[in-house]
Design an enzyme around this catalytic site. Sequence first.
Site, PDB file in Angstrom:
ATOM      1  N   LEU A 129     -11.725  49.535 -69.867  1.00  0.00           N
ATOM      2  CA  LEU A 129     -11.616  48.135 -69.448  1.00  0.00           C
ATOM      3  C   LEU A 129     -10.899  47.977 -68.105  1.00  0.00           C
ATOM      4  CD1 LEU A 129     -11.011  46.223 -72.831  1.00  0.00           C
ATOM      5  CD2 LEU A 129     -13.146  46.614 -71.597  1.00  0.00           C
TER       6      LEU A 129
ATOM      7  N   ALA B  23     -17.203  55.065 -64.012  1.00  0.00           N
ATOM      8  CA  ALA B  23     -16.751  55.705 -62.770  1.00  0.00           C
ATOM      9  C   ALA B  23     -16.456  54.616 -61.756  1.00  0.00           C
ATOM     10  CB  ALA B  23     -17.830  56.633 -62.211  1.00  0.00           C
TER      11      ALA B  23
ATOM     12  N   TYR C 125     -17.466  58.894 -52.632  1.00  0.00           N
ATOM     13  CA  TYR C 125     -18.166  58.459 -53.844  1.00  0.00           C
ATOM     14  C   TYR C 125     -19.406  59.327 -54.094  1.00  0.00           C
ATOM     15  CZ  TYR C 125     -21.402  55.684 -56.649  1.00  0.00           C
ATOM     16  OH  TYR C 125     -22.321  55.280 -57.570  1.00  0.00           O
TER      17      TYR C 125
ATOM     18  N   PHE D 143     -30.481  53.338 -56.622  1.00  0.00           N
ATOM     19  CA  PHE D 143     -30.335  52.671 -55.341  1.00  0.00           C
ATOM     20  C   PHE D 143     -29.523  51.393 -55.641  1.00  0.00           C
ATOM     21  CE2 PHE D 143     -32.603  55.312 -52.219  1.00  0.00           C
ATOM     22  CZ  PHE D 143     -32.753  56.406 -53.043  1.00  0.00           C
TER      23      PHE D 143
ATOM     24  N   ARG E 116     -31.677  47.852 -47.934  1.00  0.00           N
ATOM     25  CA  ARG E 116     -31.422  48.502 -49.226  1.00  0.00           C
ATOM     26  C   ARG E 116     -32.595  48.240 -50.165  1.00  0.00           C
ATOM     27  NH1 ARG E 116     -28.318  50.368 -46.516  1.00  0.00           N
ATOM     28  NH2 ARG E 116     -26.081  50.682 -46.694  1.00  0.00           N
TER      29      ARG E 116
HETATM   30  N1  UDP Z   1     -23.096  43.661 -47.476  1.00  0.00           N
HETATM   31  C1  UDP Z   1     -22.806  42.676 -46.556  1.00  0.00           C
HETATM   32  N2  UDP Z   1     -21.824  41.774 -46.859  1.00  0.00           N
HETATM   33  C2  UDP Z   1     -21.140  41.807 -48.042  1.00  0.00           C
HETATM   34  C3  UDP Z   1     -21.455  42.812 -48.979  1.00  0.00           C
HETATM   35  C4  UDP Z   1     -22.440  43.739 -48.667  1.00  0.00           C
HETATM   36  O1  UDP Z   1     -23.389  42.612 -45.470  1.00  0.00           O
HETATM   37  O2  UDP Z   1     -20.244  40.954 -48.228  1.00  0.00           O
HETATM   38  C5  UDP Z   1     -24.153  44.642 -47.153  1.00  0.00           C
HETATM   39  C6  UDP Z   1     -23.685  46.099 -47.173  1.00  0.00           C
HETATM   40  O3  UDP Z   1     -23.216  46.472 -45.888  1.00  0.00           O
HETATM   41  C7  UDP Z   1     -24.970  46.831 -47.555  1.00  0.00           C
HETATM   42  C8  UDP Z   1     -25.722  45.822 -48.429  1.00  0.00           C
HETATM   43  O4  UDP Z   1     -25.133  44.559 -48.161  1.00  0.00           O
HETATM   44  O5  UDP Z   1     -25.750  47.066 -46.407  1.00  0.00           O
HETATM   45  C9  UDP Z   1     -25.571  46.123 -49.909  1.00  0.00           C
HETATM   46  O6  UDP Z   1     -24.201  46.316 -50.181  1.00  0.00           O
HETATM   47  P1  UDP Z   1     -23.649  46.395 -51.654  1.00  0.00           P
HETATM   48  O7  UDP Z   1     -22.161  46.482 -51.544  1.00  0.00           O
HETATM   49  O8  UDP Z   1     -24.200  45.285 -52.478  1.00  0.00           O
HETATM   50  O9  UDP Z   1     -24.257  47.739 -52.239  1.00  0.00           O
HETATM   51  P2  UDP Z   1     -24.205  49.261 -51.688  1.00  0.00           P
HETATM   52  O10 UDP Z   1     -25.381  49.409 -50.774  1.00  0.00           O
HETATM   53  O11 UDP Z   1     -22.899  49.466 -51.025  1.00  0.00           O
HETATM   54  O12 UDP Z   1     -24.342  50.067 -52.926  1.00  0.00           O
END
Ligand code: UDP
Length: 330
Positions: A33, A75, A141, A169, A219
């Site tokens: 938790l 994790a 990570y 992803f 992404r």
């Molecule tokens: N991102 C952003 N602003 C935010 C959070 C994320 O521009 O406040 C961008 C981040 O740089 C990445 C994409 O959104 O390119 C997805 O980020 P997220 O943290 O959701 O997932 P990750 O790709 O890190 O697993």
Amino acid sequence: MKVLVTGGAGYIGSVTSEVLLNRGYEVAVFDNLSQGHRAAVPADAEWVQGDLASPQKIREAIDQHRPDAVMHFAARSLVGESMDAPFAYLRDNVMNGLNLLDACVSGGVERFILSSTANLFGAPASAVIDEQAPIAPGSPYGESKWALERALHWLSQTKGLRFASLRYFNAAGASEARGEHHTPETHLIPLVLQVAAGHREHITIFGDDYDTPDGTCIRDYIHVLDLADAHVLALQALEQGNRVYNLGNGEGFSVRQVIETARAVTGAAITERVGQRRAGDPARLVASSYRIRDELGWAPQFPALEQIIDSAWRWQQRHPEGYIDRALHK
Ligand code: UDP
């Protein structure tokens, strides 16, 4: 068949527990938790509050619940945080995973499914990433997940453990009952929806000078229910050998496209600002999921970004405070 789900109070683990139960599996959830929510654990799942840092606690849980398989979601999972706090990943993610694997091997658990990550591929050269792409973790990570993939390889060789490694992803979206609630929230889609709901003033775009068509990162967003489905298929397929799969929709969307789609889904204006790049972020991460499609017949049921964002929006509107103050539910 009984599955022990570590991190089953978290986002992907709780949705996967729900899907496992719906398909007739028994589920025992093991979670400390630290990030998860007790209310996210399905009422039909058995519950153990415990920390994988304690080898004894996880051994006891395996002795008591006698699972046929373990799915390991518990994790730390933030690329950016891992660049600031590498030991929390290089040490804790790896040690906790090894404690769990040790308990599985000594407790006679023969099947193991690992939540792995696209971050194994760092900043990949190819536009679409398949399982042959070179491994070059992009952050502590990603490195912690690669260490556990290697441990699985060797435990398979030496101890006969059967494993699947699923390289996610960007998980997104919600089931009817379960969604994404992190504190603090760092993920793009829930943050954008918080702006749409009026809980946050604006969304900051982390850099618009990447080498992509609109300058923002691309992404591959995959619905959490489709991810959960892949776990069940991979578990069933373990009888025919180990599995390593990249899991995404195969289509990339930029940060600006996500914000635009969220505007269309919610009808809200959603103010955006451009900020600095976030450390560890590659410009583009898009999966080829052909291997799991070919081998297991997996296909996403909710491939469209609109569907993914719409499910997250509906969950957020029903649960504006997330899991806080919620009763246990099915
Ligand atoms: N991102 C952003 N602003 C935010 C959070 C994320 O521009 O406040 C961008 C981040 O740089 C990445 C994409 O959104 O390119 C997805 O980020 P997220 O943290 O959701 O997932 P990750 O790709 O890190 O697993």
